[in-house]
Design a protein around this motif. Structure first.
Motif, PDB file in Angstrom:
ATOM      1  N   ALA A 249       0.805  -1.225   0.000  1.00 31.41           N
ATOM      2  CA  ALA A 249       0.000   0.000   0.000  1.00 31.41           C
ATOM      3  C   ALA A 249       0.835   1.272   0.000  1.00 31.41           C
ATOM      4  O   ALA A 249       0.285   2.367  -0.113  1.00 31.41           O
ATOM      5  CB  ALA A 249      -0.943   0.008   1.205  1.00 31.41           C
ATOM      6  N   ASN A 250       2.159   1.156   0.128  1.00 24.51           N
ATOM      7  CA  ASN A 250       3.009   2.347   0.102  1.00 24.51           C
ATOM      8  C   ASN A 250       4.416   1.945  -0.320  1.00 24.51           C
ATOM      9  O   ASN A 250       4.748   0.756  -0.413  1.00 24.51           O
ATOM     10  CB  ASN A 250       3.033   3.032   1.471  1.00 24.51           C
ATOM     11  CG  ASN A 250       3.485   2.108   2.579  1.00 24.51           C
ATOM     12  OD1 ASN A 250       4.632   1.672   2.607  1.00 24.51           O
ATOM     13  ND2 ASN A 250       2.583   1.779   3.499  1.00 24.51           N
ATOM     14  N   GLY A 251       5.242   2.947  -0.581  1.00 25.25           N
ATOM     15  CA  GLY A 251       6.578   2.686  -1.101  1.00 25.25           C
ATOM     16  C   GLY A 251       7.468   1.927  -0.155  1.00 25.25           C
ATOM     17  O   GLY A 251       8.253   1.065  -0.573  1.00 25.25           O
ATOM     18  N   GLU A 252       7.370   2.215   1.135  1.00 26.32           N
ATOM     19  CA  GLU A 252       8.226   1.549   2.115  1.00 26.32           C
ATOM     20  C   GLU A 252       7.944   0.048   2.162  1.00 26.32           C
ATOM     21  O   GLU A 252       8.862  -0.775   2.106  1.00 26.32           O
ATOM     22  CB  GLU A 252       8.020   2.174   3.491  1.00 26.32           C
ATOM     23  CG  GLU A 252       8.937   1.615   4.563  1.00 26.32           C
ATOM     24  CD  GLU A 252       8.760   2.302   5.908  1.00 26.32           C
ATOM     25  OE1 GLU A 252       9.451   1.903   6.857  1.00 26.32           O
ATOM     26  OE2 GLU A 252       7.925   3.222   5.999  1.00 26.32           O
ATOM     27  N   ASP A 253       6.647  -0.301   2.268  1.00 24.72           N
ATOM     28  CA  ASP A 253       6.286  -1.724   2.287  1.00 24.72           C
ATOM     29  C   ASP A 253       6.606  -2.383   0.947  1.00 24.72           C
ATOM     30  O   ASP A 253       6.997  -3.557   0.892  1.00 24.72           O
ATOM     31  CB  ASP A 253       4.794  -1.884   2.602  1.00 24.72           C
ATOM     32  CG  ASP A 253       4.470  -1.533   4.048  1.00 24.72           C
ATOM     33  OD1 ASP A 253       5.413  -1.426   4.844  1.00 24.72           O
ATOM     34  OD2 ASP A 253       3.280  -1.362   4.362  1.00 24.72           O
ATOM     35  N   GLY A 254       6.409  -1.626  -0.135  1.00 24.58           N
ATOM     36  CA  GLY A 254       6.702  -2.164  -1.457  1.00 24.58           C
ATOM     37  C   GLY A 254       8.167  -2.530  -1.619  1.00 24.58           C
ATOM     38  O   GLY A 254       8.509  -3.568  -2.195  1.00 24.58           O
ATOM     39  N   LEU A 255       9.056  -1.667  -1.105  1.00 23.42           N
ATOM     40  CA  LEU A 255      10.491  -1.935  -1.214  1.00 23.42           C
ATOM     41  C   LEU A 255      10.872  -3.173  -0.398  1.00 23.42           C
ATOM     42  O   LEU A 255      11.690  -3.995  -0.837  1.00 23.42           O
ATOM     43  CB  LEU A 255      11.275  -0.717  -0.738  1.00 23.42           C
ATOM     44  CG  LEU A 255      12.766  -0.701  -1.063  1.00 23.42           C
ATOM     45  CD1 LEU A 255      12.988  -0.708  -2.568  1.00 23.42           C
ATOM     46  CD2 LEU A 255      13.434   0.523  -0.435  1.00 23.42           C
ATOM     47  N   LYS A 256      10.275  -3.331   0.799  1.00 23.14           N
ATOM     48  CA  LYS A 256      10.542  -4.513   1.623  1.00 23.14           C
ATOM     49  C   LYS A 256      10.103  -5.790   0.908  1.00 23.14           C
ATOM     50  O   LYS A 256      10.826  -6.789   0.898  1.00 23.14           O
ATOM     51  CB  LYS A 256       9.825  -4.381   2.966  1.00 23.14           C
ATOM     52  CG  LYS A 256      10.410  -3.320   3.891  1.00 23.14           C
ATOM     53  CD  LYS A 256       9.613  -3.230   5.186  1.00 23.14           C
ATOM     54  CE  LYS A 256      10.168  -2.149   6.104  1.00 23.14           C
ATOM     55  NZ  LYS A 256       9.360  -2.022   7.347  1.00 23.14           N
ATOM     56  N   LYS A 257       8.910  -5.746   0.304  1.00 23.62           N
ATOM     57  CA  LYS A 257       8.418  -6.938  -0.401  1.00 23.62           C
ATOM     58  C   LYS A 257       9.265  -7.238  -1.635  1.00 23.62           C
ATOM     59  O   LYS A 257       9.492  -8.404  -1.974  1.00 23.62           O
ATOM     60  CB  LYS A 257       6.955  -6.740  -0.807  1.00 23.62           C
ATOM     61  CG  LYS A 257       5.976  -7.022   0.305  1.00 23.62           C
ATOM     62  CD  LYS A 257       4.578  -7.281  -0.220  1.00 23.62           C
ATOM     63  CE  LYS A 257       3.660  -7.732   0.920  1.00 23.62           C
ATOM     64  NZ  LYS A 257       2.293  -8.046   0.441  1.00 23.62           N
ATOM     65  N   ALA A 258       9.734  -6.197  -2.296  1.00 21.42           N
ATOM     66  CA  ALA A 258      10.572  -6.410  -3.479  1.00 21.42           C
ATOM     67  C   ALA A 258      11.855  -7.144  -3.110  1.00 21.42           C
ATOM     68  O   ALA A 258      12.284  -8.058  -3.818  1.00 21.42           O
ATOM     69  CB  ALA A 258      10.887  -5.066  -4.133  1.00 21.42           C
ATOM     70  N   HIS A 259      12.458  -6.769  -1.982  1.00 21.47           N
ATOM     71  CA  HIS A 259      13.682  -7.461  -1.552  1.00 21.47           C
ATOM     72  C   HIS A 259      13.400  -8.901  -1.140  1.00 21.47           C
ATOM     73  O   HIS A 259      14.228  -9.784  -1.362  1.00 21.47           O
ATOM     74  CB  HIS A 259      14.322  -6.705  -0.380  1.00 21.47           C
ATOM     75  CG  HIS A 259      15.163  -5.551  -0.800  1.00 21.47           C
ATOM     76  ND1 HIS A 259      14.666  -4.265  -0.900  1.00 21.47           N
ATOM     77  CD2 HIS A 259      16.463  -5.477  -1.181  1.00 21.47           C
ATOM     78  CE1 HIS A 259      15.630  -3.451  -1.304  1.00 21.47           C
ATOM     79  NE2 HIS A 259      16.725  -4.144  -1.481  1.00 21.47           N
ATOM     80  N   ALA A 260      12.247  -9.133  -0.547  1.00 24.77           N
ATOM     81  CA  ALA A 260      11.916 -10.494  -0.099  1.00 24.77           C
ATOM     82  C   ALA A 260      11.541 -11.393  -1.262  1.00 24.77           C
ATOM     83  O   ALA A 260      11.870 -12.583  -1.274  1.00 24.77           O
ATOM     84  CB  ALA A 260      10.780 -10.438   0.918  1.00 24.77           C
ATOM     85  N   LEU A 261      10.832 -10.838  -2.266  1.00 24.29           N
ATOM     86  CA  LEU A 261      10.279 -11.647  -3.354  1.00 24.29           C
ATOM     87  C   LEU A 261      11.158 -11.663  -4.599  1.00 24.29           C
ATOM     88  O   LEU A 261      11.144 -12.641  -5.357  1.00 24.29           O
ATOM     89  CB  LEU A 261       8.891 -11.113  -3.747  1.00 24.29           C
ATOM     90  CG  LEU A 261       7.787 -11.198  -2.694  1.00 24.29           C
ATOM     91  CD1 LEU A 261       6.596 -10.333  -3.108  1.00 24.29           C
ATOM     92  CD2 LEU A 261       7.347 -12.643  -2.512  1.00 24.29           C
ATOM     93  N   VAL A 262      11.899 -10.576  -4.850  1.00 25.44           N
ATOM     94  CA  VAL A 262      12.603 -10.343  -6.116  1.00 25.44           C
ATOM     95  C   VAL A 262      11.620 -10.602  -7.267  1.00 25.44           C
ATOM     96  O   VAL A 262      11.747 -11.584  -8.003  1.00 25.44           O
ATOM     97  CB  VAL A 262      13.864 -11.215  -6.256  1.00 25.44           C
ATOM     98  CG1 VAL A 262      14.692 -10.749  -7.457  1.00 25.44           C
ATOM     99  CG2 VAL A 262      14.700 -11.181  -4.999  1.00 25.44           C
ATOM    100  N   PRO A 263      10.610  -9.746  -7.434  1.00 27.52           N
ATOM    101  CA  PRO A 263       9.576  -9.992  -8.447  1.00 27.52           C
ATOM    102  C   PRO A 263      10.115  -9.831  -9.858  1.00 27.52           C
ATOM    103  O   PRO A 263      11.209  -9.301 -10.077  1.00 27.52           O
ATOM    104  CB  PRO A 263       8.528  -8.915  -8.134  1.00 27.52           C
ATOM    105  CG  PRO A 263       9.315  -7.812  -7.516  1.00 27.52           C
ATOM    106  CD  PRO A 263      10.399  -8.477  -6.718  1.00 27.52           C
ATOM    107  N   ASP A 264       9.329 -10.293 -10.831  1.00 27.93           N
ATOM    108  CA  ASP A 264       9.711 -10.155 -12.234  1.00 27.93           C
ATOM    109  C   ASP A 264       9.363  -8.778 -12.781  1.00 27.93           C
ATOM    110  O   ASP A 264       9.962  -8.335 -13.770  1.00 27.93           O
ATOM    111  CB  ASP A 264       9.017 -11.232 -13.068  1.00 27.93           C
ATOM    112  CG  ASP A 264       9.474 -12.618 -12.683  1.00 27.93           C
ATOM    113  OD1 ASP A 264      10.573 -13.010 -13.100  1.00 27.93           O
ATOM    114  OD2 ASP A 264       8.740 -13.302 -11.934  1.00 27.93           O
ATOM    115  N   LEU A 265       8.398  -8.091 -12.144  1.00 24.33           N
ATOM    116  CA  LEU A 265       7.990  -6.764 -12.613  1.00 24.33           C
ATOM    117  C   LEU A 265       7.284  -6.036 -11.477  1.00 24.33           C
ATOM    118  O   LEU A 265       6.587  -6.668 -10.672  1.00 24.33           O
ATOM    119  CB  LEU A 265       7.077  -6.883 -13.837  1.00 24.33           C
ATOM    120  CG  LEU A 265       6.638  -5.590 -14.520  1.00 24.33           C
ATOM    121  CD1 LEU A 265       6.708  -5.738 -16.050  1.00 24.33           C
ATOM    122  CD2 LEU A 265       5.209  -5.223 -14.130  1.00 24.33           C
ATOM    123  N   VAL A 266       7.456  -4.710 -11.413  1.00 21.27           N
ATOM    124  CA  VAL A 266       6.813  -3.879 -10.393  1.00 21.27           C
ATOM    125  C   VAL A 266       5.899  -2.865 -11.078  1.00 21.27           C
ATOM    126  O   VAL A 266       6.300  -2.207 -12.041  1.00 21.27           O
ATOM    127  CB  VAL A 266       7.850  -3.135  -9.536  1.00 21.27           C
ATOM    128  CG1 VAL A 266       7.169  -2.111  -8.623  1.00 21.27           C
ATOM    129  CG2 VAL A 266       8.660  -4.123  -8.702  1.00 21.27           C
TER     130      VAL A 266
END
Length: 525
Positions: free
Chosen positions: A335-352
């Motif tokens: 829901a916000n940039g801070e949480d998004g960055l944490k999830k990106a590091h945990a998941l390493v998604p294919d696209l944001v």
């Protein structure tokens, strides 16, 4: 006929007076015509705003009625029920905006809204307003606390006007406040004046913003919410306060929060008012809807699935974005940039996919952080935002976004952009795979990341699992040694490739190339 000098002077004076009278009459008539024209223009503007808002209200009423009918006839857990709820939700937001436009137009018209004065205890009224926005604040993880210096203050005020003023101040504070913070509403009597303050711990304002916030349609560069950009709330609040003899002042520093001070006269000497007892207020209608349930993440167990991370503070928009994309993708939400960055590091998604206007870390800063991260810099970023100017587009691309779509976006364009970006990454994987010839342990040590993160990183770059990637590196090294002309035995090559199990090395090599190391040497040597 000859005239004496005194006679000529008298004639000159008379003619001058006549000319002056004619000029004055002409000027008066001209001013009257200008005033009449201005009155006609103002009346035309009043009719326009009244008519256009009516034209908006009529179809919105039909749309919301249809959505309510759908909700009554479908199961609450169905997606259609959620869609109908979203229609009602955003319909209420549009109606609220229409009401602001109409109220603002009326306040500056030739027949402004006349306040309905009451004489009552203002403290329980303010308490009720604060409580009515408690759920909305709680949904944003923000707390509202009202601190009256006196438990009871009898005075003259216009409840409808004050409600709209406090609504704008409180809602703006909620939107700009970080999670876990507190909004303080305080009140006190100061001589013949009653003071109300609304103070938050939010993003604050620049000097330019502070100087312009009460101007109609002004929106600051750092507004971080889609709804915050109408530019009508604070100007309307000032117009309402001016009409009852009050005023409003803002105190703010960038990144240090904002405080609004409202001043109201205790006594109204000009208009008739009614007495209201403490228990006669009834319930206040909350204009802003309650929060929606955030969309749920898919299970991250399938490591081979395409992962899409959607960073959007509106649950309805986040769900809608996911619905437009390939159903075989895995979706994760923040829901916000801070949480998004944490999830990106945990998941390493294919696209944001991210919005720009968010509390805390906005989409532009988030994109820059992704681009500067050793773990995440390869991930394509798509921005979907209401900031639609050419300058905004350039800022998004400069921050590192691969695509920039305006809200409301076309679903087929979003879907095609995402699919094509993923296809491009798939093509690049093969190119990277042929170019990479480094020690995997060195990569892990350099990045200082977990095994799960390493797996996702390697998968994203090469298209291979970590095990398959290691095997690929060993086979490539073995091929190079077999072609080098050195008189190395198969056992020595196996050891140099990091394997002391020679039979396993031979099996691995044959499975990858279709031949044994000895056969490969004969053919390639």
């Amino acid at each position: 006929m000859e005239f004496s000098l005194p006679t000529l002077l008298n004639l000159f004076i008379i003619v001058s007076l006549l000319l002056l009278i004619v000029l004055l009459v002409s000027t008066i008539k001209s001013k009257q015509k200008q005033q009449e024209l201005q009155t006609e223009v103002q009346q035309a503007k009043d009719r326009f705003f009244t008519n256009i808002t009516h034209e908006f209200r009529t179809p919105l009423t039909v749309i919301q009625s249809a959505a309510q009918n759908i909700m009554r006839h479908v199961p609450p857990e169905s997606s259609m029920h959620d869609d109908a709820a979203n229609i009602i939700w955003y319909g209420n937001i549009v109606l609220n905006l229409i009401n602001r436009i109409l109220d603002t137009a009326k306040m500056v018209s030739s027949n402004p809204i006349v306040p309905e004065w009451k004489h009552a205890d203002i403290v329980p009224f303010i308490t009720m307003v604060c409580e009515s926005y408690g759920l909305y604040a709680a949904d944003k993880q923000v707390k509202i606390r009202y601190i009256p210096r006196e438990e009871s203050v009898e005075m003259d005020f216009a409840p409808d006007f004050l409600h709209k003023v406090l609504q704008n101040l409180i809602v703006n504070s909620i939107k700009s406040s970080p999670r876990g913070s507190e909004i303080k509403v305080a009140s006190e009597r100061d001589g013949s004046t009653f003071l109300i303050s609304v103070t938050d711990e939010g993003v604050g304002m620049t000097p330019e913003q502070k100087a312009n916030i009460f101007k109609v349609f002004y929106r600051g560069e750092k507004d971080r919410s889609d709804d915050a950009g109408s530019g009508l709330g604070l100007p309307l609040a000032k117009l309402l306060l001016d009409s009852v003899g009050g005023d409003i002042e803002a105190f703010s520093l960038e990144n240090e929060g904002t405080s609004f001070i409202v001043r109201l006269p205790l006594a109204n000497m000009k208009s008739h008012y009614e007495y209201v007892e403490k228990d006669e207020w009834g319930e206040l209608t909350m204009v802003m809807p309650e929060g929606q349930v955030p969309p749920q993440d898919d299970s991250p167990e399938d490591v081979d699935a395409v992962r899409i991370l959607i960073i959007e503070d509106s649950p309805a928009v986040a769900k809608y974005i996911a619905m437009q994309l390939n159903t075989e993708y895995q979706f994760f939400f923040a829901a916000n940039g801070e949480d998004g960055l944490k999830k990106a590091h945990a998941l390493v998604p294919d696209l944001v996919i991210t919005d720009i206007m968010m509390p805390g870390i906005d989409g532009l800063e988030l994109c820059r952080m992704i681009r500067s991260s050793e773990l995440l810099h390869h991930i394509p970023v798509v921005m979907v935002t209401a900031k639609a100017s050419h300058e905004d587009l350039l800022k998004g691309l400069e921050a590192g976004a691969e695509a920039y779509l305006e809200k409301p976006f076309k679903s087929d364009e979003l879907s095609l952009r995402v699919d094509k970006l993923l296809e491009q990454r798939k093509v690049l994987r093969e190119k990277y795979l042929s170019a990479l010839n480094v020690d995997l342990s060195a990569i892990a040590a350099e990045l200082n990341i977990s095994r799960t993160q390493l797996n996702r990183k390697i998968k994203a770059i090469s298209g291979l699992t970590t095990t398959a990637y290691i095997i690929n590196l060993r086979v490539r090294l073995a091929k190079s040694l077999l072609r080098s002309g050195e008189d190395l035995s198969v056992s020595e090559i196996s050891y140099r490739c990091g394997l002391d199990d020679v039979p396993y090395f031979i099996t691995m090599f044959k499975k990858a190339t279709g031949m044994t190391p000895t056969q490969y040497r004969r053919l390639r040597g």
